[in-house]
Motif scaffolding. Sequence first.
Motif, PDB file in Angstrom:
ATOM      1  N   GLN A  41       0.827  -1.201   0.000  1.00 37.27           N
ATOM      2  CA  GLN A  41       0.000   0.000   0.000  1.00 37.27           C
ATOM      3  C   GLN A  41       0.862   1.250   0.000  1.00 37.27           C
ATOM      4  OE1 GLN A  41      -2.519  -0.222   3.402  1.00 37.27           O
ATOM      5  NE2 GLN A  41      -4.103  -1.418   2.391  1.00 37.27           N
ATOM      6  N   ILE A  42       2.085   1.133   0.487  1.00 42.48           N
ATOM      7  CA  ILE A  42       2.959   2.291   0.631  1.00 42.48           C
ATOM      8  C   ILE A  42       3.379   2.837  -0.731  1.00 42.48           C
ATOM      9  CG2 ILE A  42       5.209   3.050   1.496  1.00 42.48           C
ATOM     10  CD1 ILE A  42       5.000   0.788   3.554  1.00 42.48           C
ATOM     11  N   ASN A  43       3.840   1.950  -1.573  1.00 39.33           N
ATOM     12  CA  ASN A  43       4.540   2.378  -2.780  1.00 39.33           C
ATOM     13  C   ASN A  43       3.724   3.192  -3.784  1.00 39.33           C
ATOM     14  OD1 ASN A  43       6.814   1.151  -1.777  1.00 39.33           O
ATOM     15  ND2 ASN A  43       6.340  -0.818  -2.714  1.00 39.33           N
ATOM     16  N   PRO A  44       2.452   2.880  -4.072  1.00 37.46           N
ATOM     17  CA  PRO A  44       1.734   3.649  -5.084  1.00 37.46           C
ATOM     18  C   PRO A  44       1.628   5.128  -4.759  1.00 37.46           C
ATOM     19  CG  PRO A  44       0.601   1.589  -4.650  1.00 37.46           C
ATOM     20  CD  PRO A  44       1.675   1.714  -3.634  1.00 37.46           C
ATOM     21  N   HIS A  45       1.363   5.491  -3.485  1.00 34.07           N
ATOM     22  CA  HIS A  45       1.247   6.906  -3.131  1.00 34.07           C
ATOM     23  C   HIS A  45       2.561   7.635  -3.364  1.00 34.07           C
ATOM     24  CE1 HIS A  45      -1.832   4.753  -0.805  1.00 34.07           C
ATOM     25  NE2 HIS A  45      -2.545   5.848  -0.904  1.00 34.07           N
ATOM     26  N   PHE A  46       3.614   7.069  -2.855  1.00 39.79           N
ATOM     27  CA  PHE A  46       4.930   7.690  -2.991  1.00 39.79           C
ATOM     28  C   PHE A  46       5.356   7.768  -4.449  1.00 39.79           C
ATOM     29  CE2 PHE A  46       9.506   6.537  -3.332  1.00 39.79           C
ATOM     30  CZ  PHE A  46      10.022   7.783  -3.052  1.00 39.79           C
ATOM     31  N   LEU A  47       5.129   6.697  -5.190  1.00 38.33           N
ATOM     32  CA  LEU A  47       5.551   6.651  -6.584  1.00 38.33           C
ATOM     33  C   LEU A  47       4.815   7.694  -7.413  1.00 38.33           C
ATOM     34  CD1 LEU A  47       7.459   5.089  -8.430  1.00 38.33           C
ATOM     35  CD2 LEU A  47       5.600   3.480  -8.886  1.00 38.33           C
ATOM     36  N   PHE A  48       3.509   7.824  -7.191  1.00 36.36           N
ATOM     37  CA  PHE A  48       2.735   8.821  -7.942  1.00 36.36           C
ATOM     38  C   PHE A  48       3.262  10.230  -7.676  1.00 36.36           C
ATOM     39  CE2 PHE A  48      -0.700  11.952  -7.918  1.00 36.36           C
ATOM     40  CZ  PHE A  48      -1.140  11.867  -9.237  1.00 36.36           C
ATOM     41  N   ASN A  49       3.468  10.562  -6.392  1.00 34.61           N
ATOM     42  CA  ASN A  49       3.953  11.899  -6.049  1.00 34.61           C
ATOM     43  C   ASN A  49       5.318  12.174  -6.667  1.00 34.61           C
ATOM     44  OD1 ASN A  49       1.674  12.380  -4.526  1.00 34.61           O
ATOM     45  ND2 ASN A  49       2.603  11.681  -2.613  1.00 34.61           N
ATOM     46  N   THR A  50       6.210  11.178  -6.615  1.00 32.20           N
ATOM     47  CA  THR A  50       7.562  11.382  -7.134  1.00 32.20           C
ATOM     48  C   THR A  50       7.572  11.535  -8.650  1.00 32.20           C
ATOM     49  OG1 THR A  50       8.416  10.061  -5.306  1.00 32.20           O
ATOM     50  CG2 THR A  50       9.892  10.428  -7.162  1.00 32.20           C
ATOM     51  N   LEU A  51       6.844  10.680  -9.340  1.00 28.84           N
ATOM     52  CA  LEU A  51       6.788  10.790 -10.806  1.00 28.84           C
ATOM     53  C   LEU A  51       6.166  12.108 -11.228  1.00 28.84           C
ATOM     54  CD1 LEU A  51       5.760   7.146 -11.783  1.00 28.84           C
ATOM     55  CD2 LEU A  51       8.014   8.229 -12.001  1.00 28.84           C
ATOM     56  N   ASN A  52       5.195  12.564 -10.485  1.00 28.80           N
ATOM     57  CA  ASN A  52       4.588  13.861 -10.779  1.00 28.80           C
ATOM     58  C   ASN A  52       5.598  14.986 -10.604  1.00 28.80           C
ATOM     59  OD1 ASN A  52       2.257  15.429 -11.471  1.00 28.80           O
ATOM     60  ND2 ASN A  52       2.145  16.085  -9.330  1.00 28.80           N
ATOM     61  N   ALA A  53       6.415  14.875  -9.531  1.00 30.34           N
ATOM     62  CA  ALA A  53       7.443  15.890  -9.303  1.00 30.34           C
ATOM     63  C   ALA A  53       8.508  15.851 -10.392  1.00 30.34           C
ATOM     64  CB  ALA A  53       8.085  15.672  -7.930  1.00 30.34           C
ATOM     65  N   ILE A  54       8.915  14.645 -10.804  1.00 29.20           N
ATOM     66  CA  ILE A  54       9.903  14.515 -11.886  1.00 29.20           C
ATOM     67  C   ILE A  54       9.355  15.128 -13.170  1.00 29.20           C
ATOM     68  CG2 ILE A  54      11.097  12.864 -13.365  1.00 29.20           C
ATOM     69  CD1 ILE A  54      11.313  11.035 -10.916  1.00 29.20           C
ATOM     70  N   SER A  55       8.080  14.873 -13.456  1.00 32.04           N
ATOM     71  CA  SER A  55       7.453  15.449 -14.651  1.00 32.04           C
ATOM     72  C   SER A  55       7.500  16.966 -14.604  1.00 32.04           C
ATOM     73  CB  SER A  55       6.009  14.965 -14.745  1.00 32.04           C
ATOM     74  OG  SER A  55       5.349  15.580 -15.821  1.00 32.04           O
ATOM     75  N   THR A  56       7.241  17.532 -13.428  1.00 25.41           N
ATOM     76  CA  THR A  56       7.279  18.993 -13.286  1.00 25.41           C
ATOM     77  C   THR A  56       8.689  19.526 -13.526  1.00 25.41           C
ATOM     78  OG1 THR A  56       5.463  18.913 -11.691  1.00 25.41           O
ATOM     79  CG2 THR A  56       6.826  20.896 -11.697  1.00 25.41           C
ATOM     80  N   LEU A  57       9.695  18.853 -12.983  1.00 24.24           N
ATOM     81  CA  LEU A  57      11.082  19.289 -13.179  1.00 24.24           C
ATOM     82  C   LEU A  57      11.474  19.248 -14.654  1.00 24.24           C
ATOM     83  CD1 LEU A  57      12.816  17.491 -10.167  1.00 24.24           C
ATOM     84  CD2 LEU A  57      12.369  19.942 -10.404  1.00 24.24           C
TER      85      LEU A  57
END
Length: 378
Positions: free
Chosen positions: A180-196
Motif C-alpha cells: 500500500q505504501i509504494n503507489p502513493h509515494f511513486l505517484f507523487n515522485t513521478l509527478n514531481a519529476i514530470s514537473t522538473l
Amino acid sequence: MTRQADGNERAVSTARDLLDHPAWTRWGAHVAFWLVYLAVRTAAAAADPPDDVTDFPYLLNRVLVVASYFVLTGVLLALIAGPRASRSNWARNLALVLGALALAPITQWSEQAWPLALAGFSPEPYPFVIYLFQFGWALPLWGLTQALLGYHFETMAQARAVSRAQALAYDAQLRMLHYQINPHFLFNTLNAISTLVLEKRNEQAENMILRLAGFLRYSLDRQPTELAALTAELEAQRKYLEIERTRFDDKLKVNFDIEPGLENARLPSLILQPILENAIKYAITPRVEGGSIDVSARREGDVLRIVIEDDGPGLPPEGDVRARRGVGLANARERLELIYGERAGLTARNRDPTGCRVDIWLPLEEDRVGRTPAPALS
C-alpha cells in the motif's frame, strides 16, 4: 553436563524426527511390537518349560507362529493405511482394530499348522475364547497401537494444514499492507519529476530519478515479513527524504539523532516510510515556508523506541474531517501488531506548542539471523 544436555537434545530431536514420518514410525512400531510379543511368549515358556523340550523345536515353532502374526498384520496395515502408512481417519483406525481381531481365526490356525509342518503332529486346539486370552490378545492390542499412531499423524497433518493456512493469510496481509505504501509515494515522485522536466530542470530531475531508483531497489529487495537493519532502513528513508526535499526546493529540513550501538537493531522494512510520508503531507505540504522533521532512535532496556516529530499544525481534534487517520499510521500500526503482537505499538499525539509526535516501540533484536540487508544504493 554440557555433553549430557547435548545428548538429551539429540535424543529429543531424533524422537521428533521419527514422529514426523508416518512410514518410519508405524512400520517401526509394527516390527517392534511383534519382537516384544515374541520375547514375552519366550519368557513365559521359559518360566514353565515343557518336559519334551529336546524332542520338539519349540523356539523355531514360536518364531514361525509370531512371523505369521507379523505378516498378516503387516498386510492389514498396508491395505488400510497404505504402503507408506500415511492414510488415516477414524474409519481406517477402527478398521485396524476390528481387522486385527478378524485375523484371530487365521492366527489360531497357524498355531496348529506350524507344529504339523515341523514335527508331523498338531496339538489339541484351544477353544477360541481361551486362545484369545492366552495368545490372541496381541492382535487387538496391535490394532489399537496402530490406530493411536494413525490418530496422532492425522492430528499432526490437520495442525500443519491450519498452521500453513494461518501463515499464508498472515503473509498475504503483510504483503497487502507493505505494498500500500509504494503507489502513493511513486505517484507523487513521478509527478514531481514530470514537473522538473517541464521546467527544464534536468539535473534535478536526473538526481531525483537516481534517488527514486535507489529507494525502489531497496523496497523491492525486501520481503514484507523481513526485518531490516536500522542503518539500512534509515539510509533508504534518507533517499526518500532527499526526493521530497527536491520537490519542496529545500524547504524541508530533516534531522537524524540515532543512539550509537543501534546500527544492527532490526525492524520491519519500510515501517518508517508511511509515517514520514504522513508528516510531509500534513506538516510540510500545506505550509509555504516548509518545515522540519526530526527522527530519533533510542534504546530503552529491551525496547527500541523510534520517534518521528514534525513542527506542523499537529493532529486535528477528534471527529474533524481533516483528522490524520489515513493509510500511513494505520498501516504501520497494523504491521507492528501482526509481527509483534502486544510487544510493539505506535502512538501519535500533539507536541507543545505545535507539531505532531509519533512514537514507535518494538522489541530490540540485534542478533536475529537473517539475510544481510541490501543498501539503498543510488
